[in-house]
Design a protein around this motif. Structure first.
Motif, PDB file in Angstrom:
ATOM      1  N   MET A   1       6.050  27.802 -18.981  1.00  0.00           N
ATOM      2  CA  MET A   1       5.416  27.969 -17.689  1.00  0.00           C
ATOM      3  C   MET A   1       5.542  26.660 -16.905  1.00  0.00           C
ATOM      4  N   VAL A   2       5.972  26.766 -15.661  1.00  0.00           N
ATOM      5  CA  VAL A   2       6.100  25.609 -14.775  1.00  0.00           C
ATOM      6  C   VAL A   2       5.041  25.726 -13.690  1.00  0.00           C
ATOM      7  N   THR A   3       4.176  24.710 -13.612  1.00  0.00           N
ATOM      8  CA  THR A   3       3.161  24.652 -12.561  1.00  0.00           C
ATOM      9  C   THR A   3       3.619  23.645 -11.520  1.00  0.00           C
ATOM     10  N   SER A   4       3.518  24.016 -10.269  1.00  0.00           N
ATOM     11  CA  SER A   4       3.881  23.088  -9.198  1.00  0.00           C
ATOM     12  C   SER A   4       2.860  23.164  -8.080  1.00  0.00           C
ATOM     13  N   TYR A   5       2.874  22.112  -7.286  1.00  0.00           N
ATOM     14  CA  TYR A   5       2.009  22.015  -6.115  1.00  0.00           C
ATOM     15  C   TYR A   5       2.899  21.676  -4.927  1.00  0.00           C
ATOM     16  N   VAL A   6       2.824  22.507  -3.896  1.00  0.00           N
ATOM     17  CA  VAL A   6       3.628  22.297  -2.702  1.00  0.00           C
ATOM     18  C   VAL A   6       2.683  21.876  -1.578  1.00  0.00           C
ATOM     19  N   MET A   7       2.920  20.652  -1.056  1.00  0.00           N
ATOM     20  CA  MET A   7       2.157  20.150   0.077  1.00  0.00           C
ATOM     21  C   MET A   7       2.853  20.644   1.339  1.00  0.00           C
ATOM     22  N   VAL A   8       2.106  21.290   2.214  1.00  0.00           N
ATOM     23  CA  VAL A   8       2.711  21.953   3.370  1.00  0.00           C
ATOM     24  C   VAL A   8       2.104  21.416   4.659  1.00  0.00           C
ATOM     25  N   LYS A   9       2.984  21.018   5.574  1.00  0.00           N
ATOM     26  CA  LYS A   9       2.559  20.582   6.901  1.00  0.00           C
ATOM     27  C   LYS A   9       2.953  21.674   7.893  1.00  0.00           C
ATOM     28  N   ALA A  10       1.999  22.075   8.708  1.00  0.00           N
ATOM     29  CA  ALA A  10       2.233  23.140   9.685  1.00  0.00           C
ATOM     30  C   ALA A  10       2.421  22.563  11.085  1.00  0.00           C
ATOM     31  N   SER A  11       3.138  23.306  11.910  1.00  0.00           N
ATOM     32  CA  SER A  11       3.332  22.909  13.303  1.00  0.00           C
ATOM     33  C   SER A  11       2.539  23.806  14.249  1.00  0.00           C
ATOM     34  N   THR A  12       1.626  24.590  13.679  1.00  0.00           N
ATOM     35  CA  THR A  12       0.796  25.492  14.470  1.00  0.00           C
ATOM     36  C   THR A  12      -0.616  25.493  13.902  1.00  0.00           C
ATOM     37  N   GLY A  13      -1.569  25.848  14.721  1.00  0.00           N
ATOM     38  CA  GLY A  13      -2.950  25.920  14.265  1.00  0.00           C
ATOM     39  C   GLY A  13      -3.334  27.274  13.711  1.00  0.00           C
ATOM     40  N   ASP A  14      -2.383  28.179  13.570  1.00  0.00           N
ATOM     41  CA  ASP A  14      -2.650  29.543  13.100  1.00  0.00           C
ATOM     42  C   ASP A  14      -2.731  29.562  11.569  1.00  0.00           C
ATOM     43  N   VAL A  15      -3.716  28.831  11.020  1.00  0.00           N
ATOM     44  CA  VAL A  15      -3.789  28.610   9.577  1.00  0.00           C
ATOM     45  C   VAL A  15      -4.030  29.892   8.784  1.00  0.00           C
ATOM     46  N   ASP A  16      -4.800  30.811   9.306  1.00  0.00           N
ATOM     47  CA  ASP A  16      -5.066  32.042   8.564  1.00  0.00           C
ATOM     48  C   ASP A  16      -3.793  32.860   8.364  1.00  0.00           C
ATOM     49  N   ARG A  17      -2.978  32.981   9.410  1.00  0.00           N
ATOM     50  CA  ARG A  17      -1.708  33.721   9.297  1.00  0.00           C
ATOM     51  C   ARG A  17      -0.782  33.020   8.311  1.00  0.00           C
ATOM     52  N   LEU A  18      -0.652  31.706   8.430  1.00  0.00           N
ATOM     53  CA  LEU A  18       0.227  30.967   7.529  1.00  0.00           C
ATOM     54  C   LEU A  18      -0.219  31.116   6.082  1.00  0.00           C
ATOM     55  N   ARG A  19      -1.503  31.020   5.848  1.00  0.00           N
ATOM     56  CA  ARG A  19      -2.038  31.150   4.492  1.00  0.00           C
ATOM     57  C   ARG A  19      -1.677  32.513   3.903  1.00  0.00           C
ATOM     58  N   GLU A  20      -1.900  33.565   4.668  1.00  0.00           N
ATOM     59  CA  GLU A  20      -1.598  34.920   4.185  1.00  0.00           C
ATOM     60  C   GLU A  20      -0.107  35.111   3.923  1.00  0.00           C
ATOM     61  N   GLU A  21       0.737  34.570   4.806  1.00  0.00           N
ATOM     62  CA  GLU A  21       2.182  34.712   4.603  1.00  0.00           C
ATOM     63  C   GLU A  21       2.638  33.988   3.344  1.00  0.00           C
ATOM     64  N   MET A  22       2.104  32.791   3.109  1.00  0.00           N
ATOM     65  CA  MET A  22       2.495  32.052   1.908  1.00  0.00           C
ATOM     66  C   MET A  22       1.992  32.741   0.644  1.00  0.00           C
ATOM     67  N   LEU A  23       0.781  33.299   0.685  1.00  0.00           N
ATOM     68  CA  LEU A  23       0.249  34.028  -0.468  1.00  0.00           C
ATOM     69  C   LEU A  23       1.108  35.242  -0.820  1.00  0.00           C
ATOM     70  N   SER A  24       1.713  35.858   0.167  1.00  0.00           N
ATOM     71  CA  SER A  24       2.482  37.080  -0.066  1.00  0.00           C
ATOM     72  C   SER A  24       3.950  36.816  -0.413  1.00  0.00           C
ATOM     73  N   LEU A  25       4.371  35.560  -0.454  1.00  0.00           N
ATOM     74  CA  LEU A  25       5.787  35.250  -0.705  1.00  0.00           C
ATOM     75  C   LEU A  25       6.271  35.657  -2.087  1.00  0.00           C
ATOM     76  N   ASP A  26       5.448  35.423  -3.113  1.00  0.00           N
ATOM     77  CA  ASP A  26       5.911  35.601  -4.487  1.00  0.00           C
ATOM     78  C   ASP A  26       4.695  35.748  -5.380  1.00  0.00           C
ATOM     79  N   GLU A  27       4.825  36.506  -6.461  1.00  0.00           N
ATOM     80  CA  GLU A  27       3.692  36.657  -7.379  1.00  0.00           C
ATOM     81  C   GLU A  27       3.379  35.359  -8.115  1.00  0.00           C
ATOM     82  N   GLY A  28       4.309  34.395  -8.084  1.00  0.00           N
ATOM     83  CA  GLY A  28       4.070  33.097  -8.701  1.00  0.00           C
ATOM     84  C   GLY A  28       3.170  32.181  -7.890  1.00  0.00           C
ATOM     85  N   VAL A  29       2.922  32.542  -6.623  1.00  0.00           N
ATOM     86  CA  VAL A  29       2.002  31.753  -5.797  1.00  0.00           C
ATOM     87  C   VAL A  29       0.586  32.100  -6.241  1.00  0.00           C
TER      88      VAL A  29
END
Length: 76
Positions: A1-29
């Motif tokens: 098992m590989v655990t990683s942490y991705v630090m993400v910088k956004a260019s928009t204040g739409d944090v709720d949308r970004l959070r949901e999109e990243m959560l839905s990218l892969d079952e490994g998230v």
């Protein structure tokens, strides 16, 4: 098992949308945390290989409104 942490910088204040999109990218998230500081999100992943981490990071880069990422893989 590989655990990683991705630090993400956004260019928009739409944090709720970004959070949901990243959560839905892969079952490994496992989690997407909105944080204060130099980055806007910390994404935790748990996958079988470093290649899968790379795929998730690429997917995060593809989300509209993401400016930059830095990925760290846990050593233990």
């Amino acid at each position: 098992m590989v655990t990683s942490y991705v630090m993400v910088k956004a260019s928009t204040g739409d944090v709720d949308r970004l959070r949901e999109e990243m959560l839905s990218l892969d079952e490994g998230v496992r989690s997407v945390s909105i944080v204060a500081g130099d980055v806007d999100f910390v994404v935790k992943t748990e996958v079988d290989s470093p290649g899968e981490v790379k795929e998730i990071a690429a997917g995060i880069h593809g989300v509209d409104g993401i400016e930059d990422t830095q990925t760290y893989m846990a050593m233990d």
